[in-house]
Scaffold this motif. Structure first.
Motif, short mmCIF file in Angstrom:
data_model
loop_
_atom_site.label_atom_id
_atom_site.label_comp_id
_atom_site.label_asym_id
_atom_site.label_seq_id
_atom_site.Cartn_x
_atom_site.Cartn_y
_atom_site.Cartn_z
N ALA A 129 0.81 -1.22 0.00
CA ALA A 129 0.00 0.00 0.00
C ALA A 129 0.85 1.26 0.00
N GLY A 130 2.12 1.13 0.32
CA GLY A 130 2.98 2.30 0.30
C GLY A 130 2.69 3.28 1.42
N GLY A 131 2.07 2.79 2.53
CA GLY A 131 1.73 3.68 3.64
C GLY A 131 2.97 4.10 4.40
N ARG A 132 2.93 5.28 4.98
CA ARG A 132 4.05 5.82 5.74
C ARG A 132 3.56 6.20 7.13
N VAL A 133 4.36 5.86 8.13
CA VAL A 133 3.99 6.14 9.52
C VAL A 133 5.08 6.98 10.15
N SER A 134 4.68 8.07 10.79
CA SER A 134 5.62 8.89 11.57
C SER A 134 5.69 8.29 12.97
N GLU A 135 6.73 7.56 13.23
CA GLU A 135 6.83 6.83 14.49
C GLU A 135 7.26 7.71 15.65
N ILE A 136 8.07 8.72 15.38
CA ILE A 136 8.62 9.57 16.43
C ILE A 136 8.34 11.04 16.09
N ALA A 137 7.91 11.79 17.09
CA ALA A 137 7.70 13.23 16.92
C ALA A 137 8.75 13.99 17.73
N LEU A 138 9.38 14.99 17.12
CA LEU A 138 10.44 15.78 17.77
C LEU A 138 9.92 17.18 18.06
N THR A 139 10.01 17.59 19.32
CA THR A 139 9.61 18.95 19.71
C THR A 139 10.69 19.53 20.62
N GLU A 140 10.61 20.87 20.83
CA GLU A 140 11.52 21.57 21.74
C GLU A 140 10.69 22.31 22.78
N ASN A 141 10.82 21.91 24.05
CA ASN A 141 10.10 22.63 25.10
C ASN A 141 10.66 24.04 25.29
#
Length: 848
Positions: A129-141
């Protein structure tokens, strides 16, 4: 409709003969079939665990462990990335789904942001299906403080991936152990079903399943004494692990993995040539060999730990570099434990822990008893129905019995072709279709008798009888099929087996009752040239009854309302005797090895186990005992732990014939699925009847059937019969049966509405119900005979199911007349005018 071309005749008999040939192998043993020519059909129905014995385990990937391991991996990746980029950092920590780190040098923020951003690159979730998953989210407090968080979709992706990998690993392990014909299937995103026929003790499978077998080679940290690490705090990047010895020996081990078990290409149990002790010889792949050689070259004279599932197997000192890519694992092994560990290592490590959330085990002895009981019940049910039909319809009853034999053969052939598993409830489904399949023949024969009484010739009566009965047969069976389809989709295990046989029986009924029976009757007419319809010995219901059903509707409505309210009040006040499928817990059926079971002794032994409320009661013969244990509150594995404790305590004096342990997660899901199943079945049937009839019929049928469901629930409350998963199957089957009955009555009402356009509705309903009364009574009797045989001779396991069905037949027959009919008046299907003058349009035709 009685004329058959040659190709139709050939087609009909081809179906019959092929069905017989496909069904016959089930009458012989496998050894007998092996001696037959290879071109003959040999495929048999696979037997369910309740018939041949075996273990059923439903396992769930431990999401919390998976998240913990993934977070630790990401934390190590963060440490590695920042060190390789020579970026100074502080406060690297992991908690929950988050990893936090603070970059000390402001000038390095952009570089750190870019490097850490590499970890957030989407991963492919589907090859096709060619699906993509964003496994990790990066933020800056705050500037310099980075937070990497596992996303929910990332966790779901990892869980599904772990289940897929676990499926392969378990297959390798179980197949490698020599177990015959195991079933290993994925269920949902995070569950795996394992069924092992013939296995009486599931602990053997649990030993293979419960071990993650995550093997790693790690360096021992010698920077401080291990006791100081235990009393204080281990150095960063190290942890205290214990050995498998008794008492366990602590080791301070570096978290960094030198080589993981994924690099193993072989592991075999052998013997140490010097000590003759069991050891495990292993061999790495090229990459693992290279990394292991490099690590041992750099750490000569230092100890390293061989770690299995966070336990240290051994911690030898590296005397010289190991460059051959092979070695030995020594420890306190027996021959058996060395073989088992070698098997686990060859099969590979499970990516996460698997928790058993449902366990069902049937001993081979109970399975053999169930087969014997099912055969006896089926034979007796068939003989009762066959005898009754012959007495009721004479030679036409004989034709119906031939069609019934073909009907059963087609069901067995269908199960064999599909590879559908035959369970004990599945046998009950076949027995039930024996009763309900006769209904179609009864509909046809009663129609033929009506047409003959109306003055038609014999051939015209038979032709018209088949023609008019066809629509009713289809409508009645479609409603039952909807209930069976819902039961199959939402059911599990034995209940799904019942749904398969019931659905197959519904499909084959249309062929055998309408097409095959019609051909047999046509052949009878052609060759015997009879002068009239054969008469049976029994004439249960006279054809000219004039019972004023609608005249007592006020009384029956009041009685029905009171009984329905009483059932609801009892349900709300006293509830039902729920089985473990709905409240969790364990149930064990044991049989004494001596002549009698000592119930008092069992109670005393189990009271010392501290497993909560335990009920012990005699069950069946004096040797049999039923043990019920309440659901445990200490996690999903707690119920399986209870079962193991009871096994250990009683196994010396008792054989375990049946074991079921269901955790709270599964029990809640089963209750929800059962409720949804009944609602979905109602909606599907409502839509079908609405389309085929009018809204008054649809709503009337649903209300009448809801009445049957409520009354059946009241029956469970009053009798105290256990309400388990098979009870849901019973209720859905009652829904199908009751609607079948109601649709037959409604179909006659609709027909009479077209014939007697000015007849008052209450009179028309009385007429319709009297016209179908013989069919209703005979169908109820045949179904009652079939189910009665199953109740008496089918064994304890399905008694609650058949008891509910017997009650359902009675209450369904009642509601079709005294609830479904009056509702049409209530909904104003046609204004009722008792003072309407009689006219030819208002009166039924007199018999000629």
């Amino acid at each position: 409709m009685l004329h058959f071309t040659r190709w139709k005749t050939i087609s009909i008999w081809l179906v019959v003969v092929v069905s017989m040939l496909l069904a016959v192998p089930n009458l012989f043993s496998k050894s007998t079939l092996d001696m037959l020519p290879s071109w003959l059909p040999k495929k048999q129905m696979p037997l369910g665990l309740d018939l041949q014995g075996g273990s059923h385990l439903l396992m769930q990937v431990e999401r919390a462990d998976l998240v913990k391991d993934r977070v630790e991996t990401i934390r190590d990746d963060v440490r590695r990335i920042l060190r390789e980029a020579k970026i100074e950092y502080t406060g690297l920590s992991a908690s929950g789904q988050e990893i936090r780190v603070t970059v000390a040098n402001a000038e390095k923020l952009d570089e750190a942001r870019g490097k850490l951003g590499e970890l957030t690159a989407p991963v492919s979730s589907s090859l096709f299906a060619g699906g993509r998953v964003s496994e990790i989210a990066l933020t800056e407090n705050t500037p310099g403080q980075f937070v990497l968080k596992l996303t929910d979709e990332g966790i779901k992706y990892r869980t599904a991936s772990a289940a897929t990998q676990s499926l392969e690993v378990l297959g390798n392990r179980i197949n490698g152990s020599g177990t015959t014909e195991p079933i290993i299937q994925r269920q949902g995103d995070d569950r795996i079903l394992v069924q092992v026929p013939g296995l009486a003790n599931p602990d053997e499978v649990k030993a293979l399943i419960g071990t993650t077998a995550k093997l790693t080679f790690q360096m021992v940290d010698t920077s401080m004494p291990v006791q100081d690490a235990i009393n204080g705090r281990p150095p960063a990047g190290s942890e205290v692990l214990y050995s498998q010895d008794d008492p366990p020996v602590p080791y301070l081990v570096e978290s960094r993995v030198i080589v993981a078990g994924e690099s193993l290409v072989d592991a075999q149990a052998t013997f140490n040539q010097q000590t003759n002790e069991p050891v495990i010889s292993f061999r790495f792949d090229s990459k693992g060999s290279q990394r292991f050689a490099q690590a041992t070259q750099q750490n000569v004279g230092k100890p390293f730990a061989i770690v299995l599932d966070k336990e240290v197997i051994s911690a030898p000192v590296i005397r010289e570099p190991i460059v051959g890519g092979s070695g030995q694992i020594s420890g306190s092994f027996t021959v058996e434990s060395a073989n088992q560990l070698a098997l686990l290592l060859r099969a590979g490590a499970l990516p996460a822990k698997l928790t058993v959330i449902e366990e069902r085990t049937v001993g081979p002895g109970l399975g053999a008893d169930s087969i014997a009981a099912g055969k006896i019940a089926s034979i007796i049910a068939s003989l009762l129905v066959v005898g009754f039909m012959f007495l009721a319809y004479g030679y036409l009853g004989f034709i119906a019995n031939i069609a019934l034999l073909v009907h059963i053969s087609m069901i067995i052939a269908g199960l064999s072709i599909l590879g559908a598993t035959l369970t004990l409830p599945g046998i009950a489904g076949i027995v039930l279709t024996i009763g309900t399949a006769v209904d179609s023949n009864v509909l046809i024969y009663e129609r033929i008798k009506e047409e003959r009484r109306a003055g038609r010739s014999l051939i015209q009566s038979i032709d018209t009888g088949f023609s008019k009965a066809y629509a009713t047969i289809v409508d009645a069976n479609v409603t039952s099929f909807i209930a069976a389809a819902v039961l199959f989709y939402l059911g599990s295990g034995p209940v799904k087996g019942f749904a398969v046989t019931f659905a197959l029986g519904i499909v084959t009924t249309v062929f055998t009752a309408f097409t095959f029976t019609r051909w047999l009757v046509s052949a009878w007419l052609r060759y015997q040239k009879p002068k009239d319809i054969p008469r049976g010995v029994l004439d249960i219901i006279p054809h000219d009854t004039k019972i004023p059903f609608m005249g007592i509707r006020s009384f029956t409505f009041a009685a029905t309302t009171i009984a329905t309210i009483a059932s609801l009040v009892l349900f709300a006040t006293y509830s039902m005797n729920y089985g473990i499928e709905f409240k969790g817990g364990s149930i064990l059926e044991v049989q004494a090895k001596a002549d009698t079971a000592d119930v008092t002794s069992i109670r005393e032994k189990l009271a010392d186990l501290n497993v909560g409320e335990v009920q012990v009661q005699s069950f069946g013969s004096p040797k049999d005992v039923l043990i019920r244990v309440e659901a445990q509150d200490l996690g999903e594995n707690a119920d399986q732990t209870v079962v193991k404790k009871i096994r250990d305590e009683l196994s010396t004096d008792y054989d375990f014939r049946r074991v079921e342990a269901i955790g709270a997660t599964v029990s809640g899901e089963l209750a929800t699925a059962g409720t949804i199943g009944i609602i979905v079945a109602f909606i599907g049937i409502l839509i079908y009847i609405w389309v085929r009839f009018e809204w008054q019929y649809a709503v009337g049928a649903i209300i009448a059937t809801s009445h049957d469901v409520v009354m059946t629930i009241g029956f469970f409350v009053v009798t105290g019969i256990e309400f388990n998963l098979s009870s849901i199957a019973a209720i859905l089957t009652i829904v199908g049966y009751s609607l079948n009955d109601t649709v037959v009555v409604y179909d006659r009402v609709r027909e009479n509405l077209r014939r007697y356009k000015k007849m008052p509705l209450d009179q028309l309903l009385d007429l319709s119900m009297n016209e179908t009364l013989s069919r209703t009574t005979i169908t109820a009797l045949t179904t009652f005979l079939a189910l009665g045989a199953m109740y008496v001779f089918g064994g304890e396991v399905i008694q609650s199911f058949t008891a509910a069905m017997l009650f359902g037949v009675l209450i369904g027959t009642y509601s079709s007349i005294f609830v479904a009919g009056p509702l049409l008046i209530l909904f104003g299907l046609r204004p009722t005018s008792k003072n309407m003058p009689a006219s030819p349009d208002n009166l039924p035709a007199k018999a000629g």
